[in-house]
Design a protein around this motif. Structure first.
Motif: not given
Length: 125
Positions: A66-72, A61-62, A8-14, A43-55
């Motif tokens: 917004x990330x959790x809504x766009x994740x699927x 900015x995000x 959550x944004x509050x958790x990231x600020x904390x 910071x940077x959001x990354x998605x790991x797919x089959x051991x490959x880190x995708x930014x």
């Protein structure tokens, strides 16, 4: 070390104030990671797919919401089997067979059918 938190944004600020928090993940969303940069509140959001880190974006900015809504949709777009030649072939072969059967491109020859009919009538049991 990777910390497990609920994003959550509050958790990231904390966590931005904690120097030990560098890499975080959320157990509700496997494969999604957040890594703080040297400029601490960023910071940077990354998605790991089959051991490959995708930014997939940068914070703030995000936002986490917004990330959790766009994740699927992001997972669907980055899914490796969606772009593989094998899956494209699996989709195109049935399409080709349907086309050939509706347009009557392929059909057995008359000679073949006549021979089978003669054989069936001659050797009835």
């Amino acid at each position: 070390m990777t910390m497990t938190v609920a994003f959550s944004d509050a958790e990231l600020r904390r966590r931005a104030e904690d120097p030990a928090a560098v890499l975080m993940r959320d157990p509700r969303h496997p494969g999604l990671y957040f890594r703080f940069t040297e400029a601490r509140p960023r910071g940077t959001w990354s998605l790991v797919v089959r051991k490959k880190w995708l930014r997939i974006g940068s914070y703030p900015e995000l936002s986490a919401k917004a990330v959790l809504a766009a994740l699927p949709e992001t997972r669907q777009r980055l899914r490796p089997e969606a772009s593989s030649p094998h899956s494209q072939m699996q989709q195109s072969i049935p399409r080709l067979l349907r086309f050939a059967s509706t347009k009557r491109i392929w059909r057995p020859s008359r000679r073949c059918c006549n021979k089978m009919t003669r054989y069936a009538t001659r050797y009835k049991s």
